[in-house]
Write an enzyme that holds these catalytic residues in place. Structure first.
Site, short mmCIF file in Angstrom:
data_model
loop_
_atom_site.label_atom_id
_atom_site.label_comp_id
_atom_site.label_asym_id
_atom_site.label_seq_id
_atom_site.Cartn_x
_atom_site.Cartn_y
_atom_site.Cartn_z
N CYS A 161 38.24 -4.71 -8.38
CA CYS A 161 39.13 -4.96 -9.11
C CYS A 161 39.08 -6.04 -10.16
O CYS A 161 38.06 -6.55 -9.45
CB CYS A 161 40.41 -4.76 -8.71
SG CYS A 161 41.23 -3.53 -7.92
N ASP A 162 40.13 -6.47 -11.61
CA ASP A 162 39.16 -8.17 -11.86
C ASP A 162 40.97 -8.15 -12.51
O ASP A 162 41.99 -7.11 -13.17
CB ASP A 162 38.63 -8.26 -12.15
CG ASP A 162 37.56 -9.51 -12.55
OD1 ASP A 162 37.70 -9.79 -11.52
OD2 ASP A 162 38.29 -10.08 -14.03
N GLN A 163 40.94 -9.20 -12.73
CA GLN A 163 42.32 -9.53 -13.50
C GLN A 163 41.78 -10.47 -14.25
O GLN A 163 41.43 -11.92 -14.36
CB GLN A 163 44.05 -9.90 -12.51
CG GLN A 163 44.91 -9.35 -13.46
CD GLN A 163 46.14 -10.02 -12.75
OE1 GLN A 163 45.36 -10.68 -11.63
NE2 GLN A 163 46.96 -9.16 -12.80
#
Length: 286
Positions: A161-163
């Protein structure tokens, strides 16, 4: 296909069932599985594939004419090995959300633990926040697979994931120092902030990947966070691991949140519905 059947089984019960126009219907709960099913998470709803080739979660059934019933016992469903899942993130928030997923689907999934990518995120740059978070999630998957030597041929799934936070047209990542963290937090009283988060699921055996970007918008009170709360968050240090220094789940921050569109789990970096949907999609396409 096995993971789809296992996820559907969460909402089906043994007993009388009807097959209508080739779709399995749980007459006890009134759920038409071929059109959709409830994942079990509060306030979440999703879709599933139609039952194929006469199979359902409890075993093989005949395609019957409309209105006819078929009785199936729970013992007809053979026990399957739980799906193995690794979380490619060191985030405490994502880890907590993964534990919640395991509580709901623990008999269907085995959480194998967290693994860290340890990549230089600043080396990957895009102006489009969607493109940026997807590129970073894929880069993390690549790094973890290399670091773990492909997990030794294990058959399972890796979630990366990344945000980032989008605020007043600017992309905010993890604050690098106290001054930047304070500026980020102060700005949320002036305008809503949106989290843009990617989730990528990789099938370890085949290398197949599926992806999704979730966006959530947070509105804070016009007064923002009190100074003593900001001081506490800075001293605690957890905000330095969060995009935009944003921790809406924190008990000292929650009272100052007016509304969230898109789900608090999306804001925390791992939308649970997305995880289940992508695992199912990855299994379908492999």
């Amino acid at each position: 296909m096995q993971i789809e059947a296992r996820l559907m089984q969460k909402r089906l019960v043994a007993g009388t069932a009807a097959v209508t126009h080739g779709r399995f219907v749980d007459t006890k709960k009134g759920i038409r599985v071929g059109l959709g099913f409830h994942l079990g998470f509060q306030a979440f709803n999703s879709h599933c594939i139609p039952i194929q080739k006469g199979w359902c979660a409890f075993g093989k059934v005949k395609r019957l004419q409309k209105g006819r019933n078929v009785s199936m016992a729970a013992s007809e469903n053979p026990q399957k090995e739980a799906v193995r899942v690794w979380l490619g993130s060191g985030s405490a928030s994502r880890h907590a959300l993964m534990k919640e997923i395991m509580e709901e689907y623990g008999e269907l999934m085995t959480f194998m633990g967290k693994v860290s990518a340890d990549i230089d995120e600043k080396a990957i740059r895009y102006d489009d926040p969607r493109q940026l978070v997807l590129a970073l999630a894929h880069a993390k998957a690549d790094a973890i697979l290399e670091k773990e030597n492909g997990f030794g041929g294990e058959d399972g799934y890796l979630i990366t994931c990344d945000q980032v936070v989008l605020h007043k047209g600017c992309i905010l990542e993890k604050p690098e120092d106290e001054g930047e963290a304070r500026r980020m937090i102060a700005g949320y009283a002036e305008a809503p902030a949106s989290t843009v988060g990617s989730t990528v699921v990789t099938h370890l055996r085949t290398g197949k990947r599926v992806e999704r970007v979730d966006i959530a918008t947070i509105l804070f009170s016009k007064d923002g966070l009190p100074q003593d709360t900001v001081d506490y968050l800075i001293d605690e240090g957890e905000i330095f691991w969060c995009a935009g220094g944003l921790m809406v789940e924190h008990d000292k921050v929650q009272p100052h949140v007016v509304s969230i569109e898109g789900g608090i789990d999306a804001v925390m970096g791992l939308r649970k519905e997305t995880v289940v949907d992508l695992l199912r999609a990855c299994a379908t396409e492999t």
